[in-house]
Design a protein around this motif. Structure first.
Motif, PDB file in Angstrom:
ATOM      1  N   PRO A   1       0.824  -1.222   0.000  1.00 41.77           N
ATOM      2  CA  PRO A   1       0.000   0.000   0.000  1.00 41.77           C
ATOM      3  C   PRO A   1       0.853   1.266   0.000  1.00 41.77           C
ATOM      4  O   PRO A   1       1.973   1.279   0.529  1.00 41.77           O
ATOM      5  CB  PRO A   1      -0.800  -0.133   1.308  1.00 41.77           C
ATOM      6  CG  PRO A   1      -0.827  -1.595   1.594  1.00 41.77           C
ATOM      7  CD  PRO A   1       0.475  -2.138   1.091  1.00 41.77           C
ATOM      8  N   ILE A   2       0.300   2.322  -0.598  1.00 39.77           N
ATOM      9  CA  ILE A   2       1.027   3.581  -0.712  1.00 39.77           C
ATOM     10  C   ILE A   2       1.444   4.104   0.663  1.00 39.77           C
ATOM     11  O   ILE A   2       2.554   4.623   0.832  1.00 39.77           O
ATOM     12  CB  ILE A   2       0.168   4.639  -1.437  1.00 39.77           C
ATOM     13  CG1 ILE A   2      -0.024   4.252  -2.903  1.00 39.77           C
ATOM     14  CG2 ILE A   2       0.828   6.017  -1.345  1.00 39.77           C
ATOM     15  CD1 ILE A   2       1.264   4.234  -3.695  1.00 39.77           C
ATOM     16  N   ASP A   3       0.567   3.949   1.645  1.00 41.19           N
ATOM     17  CA  ASP A   3       0.893   4.429   2.992  1.00 41.19           C
ATOM     18  C   ASP A   3       2.131   3.729   3.544  1.00 41.19           C
ATOM     19  O   ASP A   3       2.971   4.365   4.203  1.00 41.19           O
ATOM     20  CB  ASP A   3      -0.295   4.197   3.942  1.00 41.19           C
ATOM     21  CG  ASP A   3      -1.468   5.116   3.631  1.00 41.19           C
ATOM     22  OD1 ASP A   3      -1.244   6.105   2.902  1.00 41.19           O
ATOM     23  OD2 ASP A   3      -2.583   4.846   4.107  1.00 41.19           O
ATOM     24  N   ALA A   4       2.240   2.432   3.290  1.00 41.08           N
ATOM     25  CA  ALA A   4       3.396   1.667   3.775  1.00 41.08           C
ATOM     26  C   ALA A   4       4.675   2.124   3.057  1.00 41.08           C
ATOM     27  O   ALA A   4       5.742   2.214   3.675  1.00 41.08           O
ATOM     28  CB  ALA A   4       3.166   0.175   3.562  1.00 41.08           C
TER      29      ALA A   4
ATOM     30  N   GLN B   1       1.405   6.187  -8.688  1.00 34.55           N
ATOM     31  CA  GLN B   1      -0.046   6.282  -8.870  1.00 34.55           C
ATOM     32  C   GLN B   1      -0.442   6.560 -10.307  1.00 34.55           C
ATOM     33  O   GLN B   1      -1.625   6.463 -10.640  1.00 34.55           O
ATOM     34  CB  GLN B   1      -0.599   7.394  -7.963  1.00 34.55           C
ATOM     35  CG  GLN B   1      -0.473   7.049  -6.484  1.00 34.55           C
ATOM     36  CD  GLN B   1      -0.949   8.184  -5.596  1.00 34.55           C
ATOM     37  OE1 GLN B   1      -0.718   9.344  -5.905  1.00 34.55           O
ATOM     38  NE2 GLN B   1      -1.611   7.849  -4.496  1.00 34.55           N
TER      39      GLN B   1
ATOM     40  N   ILE C   1       5.933   8.985  -5.273  1.00 35.84           N
ATOM     41  CA  ILE C   1       4.581   8.507  -4.972  1.00 35.84           C
ATOM     42  C   ILE C   1       3.642   8.834  -6.130  1.00 35.84           C
ATOM     43  O   ILE C   1       2.777   8.030  -6.503  1.00 35.84           O
ATOM     44  CB  ILE C   1       4.066   9.125  -3.657  1.00 35.84           C
ATOM     45  CG1 ILE C   1       4.927   8.657  -2.474  1.00 35.84           C
ATOM     46  CG2 ILE C   1       2.609   8.750  -3.425  1.00 35.84           C
ATOM     47  CD1 ILE C   1       4.955   7.167  -2.255  1.00 35.84           C
TER      48      ILE C   1
ATOM     49  N   GLU D   1       5.195   5.132   1.737  1.00 35.50           N
ATOM     50  CA  GLU D   1       5.526   6.463   2.253  1.00 35.50           C
ATOM     51  C   GLU D   1       6.179   6.382   3.622  1.00 35.50           C
ATOM     52  O   GLU D   1       7.139   7.113   3.903  1.00 35.50           O
ATOM     53  CB  GLU D   1       4.265   7.328   2.330  1.00 35.50           C
ATOM     54  CG  GLU D   1       3.761   7.812   0.989  1.00 35.50           C
ATOM     55  CD  GLU D   1       2.552   8.706   1.123  1.00 35.50           C
ATOM     56  OE1 GLU D   1       2.514   9.755   0.455  1.00 35.50           O
ATOM     57  OE2 GLU D   1       1.642   8.347   1.898  1.00 35.50           O
ATOM     58  N   LYS D   2       5.667   5.495   4.479  1.00 40.93           N
ATOM     59  CA  LYS D   2       6.227   5.356   5.820  1.00 40.93           C
ATOM     60  C   LYS D   2       7.662   4.850   5.760  1.00 40.93           C
ATOM     61  O   LYS D   2       8.539   5.348   6.490  1.00 40.93           O
ATOM     62  CB  LYS D   2       5.366   4.383   6.635  1.00 40.93           C
ATOM     63  CG  LYS D   2       5.788   4.244   8.097  1.00 40.93           C
ATOM     64  CD  LYS D   2       5.609   5.541   8.842  1.00 40.93           C
ATOM     65  CE  LYS D   2       5.939   5.376  10.313  1.00 40.93           C
ATOM     66  NZ  LYS D   2       5.827   6.654  11.067  1.00 40.93           N
TER      67      LYS D   2
ATOM     68  N   GLU E   1       9.841   7.629   4.581  1.00 38.71           N
ATOM     69  CA  GLU E   1       9.957   8.644   5.632  1.00 38.71           C
ATOM     70  C   GLU E   1      10.988   8.229   6.675  1.00 38.71           C
ATOM     71  O   GLU E   1      11.767   9.061   7.155  1.00 38.71           O
ATOM     72  CB  GLU E   1       8.597   8.864   6.290  1.00 38.71           C
ATOM     73  CG  GLU E   1       8.605   9.921   7.378  1.00 38.71           C
ATOM     74  CD  GLU E   1       7.250  10.085   8.044  1.00 38.71           C
ATOM     75  OE1 GLU E   1       7.190  10.706   9.113  1.00 38.71           O
ATOM     76  OE2 GLU E   1       6.246   9.581   7.488  1.00 38.71           O
TER      77      GLU E   1
END
Length: 221
Positions: free
Chosen positions: A103-106, A217, A213, A108-109, A112
C-alpha cells in the motif's frame, strides 16, 4: 595633577606597535582552550560540509530515469540506478522501490523512516558548533575575570596605582573575551550555514518522495 600629567604623556607618546600573534600570546593559559575550540569548529565545519554536499548531490535527470524505468516495468533497472547513486535522495527512493506492491501508505512510511535517518546523518556533530558558540564566549569571560582578579591583587600587593600599569593590565585581560566572542560568532555563523544546507537537502528529499509517490499512482489514473 600626577594622573593628568601621565594621561598627557600617554597621549603624546607614539603608540607601540604589536603584532596579532604577540597580542594573542598575552592572553594567558585560557587561550589554549579557545584555540582548541577554534580548531574543533573548523574541523567540524569542513567535515560536515563535505558530508552534506555529498548527500545532497543529485543529477537533474535522476527522477526522470526512475520514472521511465517504473513506467516500463523495469523495477530492477530503477533499483540498480538508485543503489549505484550515493546520495540521500537515491537511498530513500531505493527503499520505496523495495516496497513496490505494498500500500502507498506503507511505502511512504518506509521512505519517511529512511529520510529521518539521512537527516540524522547530515545533522550529526552540528551540535558541536552550537556548543562552541555557547561556551567560547564564556571561556573568554572567565579568562578576563581571572586576569582582572590577578591584576587587582597585584595592585593591592604592590601599591602601584600608575595609570599605565592599570590600563596595560586591563587591555591584556580583555584579549580572552574578544577572542572568545570572535570564536563563538564564527561557530554560530557556520552552524547556521550548515543548518541551511541541511534544510535545502531535506526539501530535495521531500520533493523526490512526492514525485516518486506520484509516479507510482500514474498507471492507476
Amino acid at each position: 595633577m600626577g594622573i593628568l600629567l601621565q594621561v598627557a604623556q600617554a597621549a603624546t607618546a607614539a603608540p607601540e606597535k604589536i603584532s596579532l600573534m604577540s597580542l594573542l600570546s598575552k592572553g594567558g593559559w585560557i587561550m589554549y582552550p579557545l584555540y582548541l575550540l577554534l580548531v574543533a569548529t573548523i574541523f567540524v565545519f569542513f567535515e560536515r560540509l563535505i558530508a552534506i554536499r555529498k548527500a545532497s548531490r543529485i543529477e537533474s535527470n535522476f527522477m526522470s530515469i526512475i520514472r521511465d524505468n517504473i513506467m516500463s516495468g523495469n523495477i530492477t533497472g530503477a533499483r540498480n540506478l538508485a543503489r549505484n547513486t550515493d546520495n540521500a535522495v537515491a537511498r530513500m527512493i531505493d527503499k520505496g522501490l523495495q516496497r513496490i506492491g505494498k500500500p502507498i501508505d506503507a511505502i511512504e512510511k518506509s521512505m519517511e523512516n529512511v529520510g529521518k535517518l539521512e537527516m540524522y546523518k547530515m545533522e550529526r556533530n552540528l551540535s558541536v558548533l552550537s556548543l562552541v558558540a555557547g561556551i567560547a564566549p564564556m571561556f573568554g569571560f572567565l579568562g578576563t575575570i581571572v586576569g582582572m582578579i590577578q591584576l587587582f591583587y597585584d595592585i593591592n600587593s604592590t601599591g602601584n596605582f600608575e595609570l599605565s600599569v592599570i590600563a596595560g593590565g586591563i587591555y591584556v585581560k580583555m584579549i580572552t573575551s574578544g577572542t572568545g566572542l570572535i570564536i563563538g560568532l564564527i561557530a554560530y555563523v557556520l552552524h547556521n550555514f550548515l543548518s541551511t544546507q541541511v534544510d535545502k537537502t531535506a526539501n530535495k528529499m521531500e520533493g523526490a518522495s512526492a514525485e516518486f509517490i506520484d509516479i507510482l499512482q500514474e498507471p492507476t489514473r
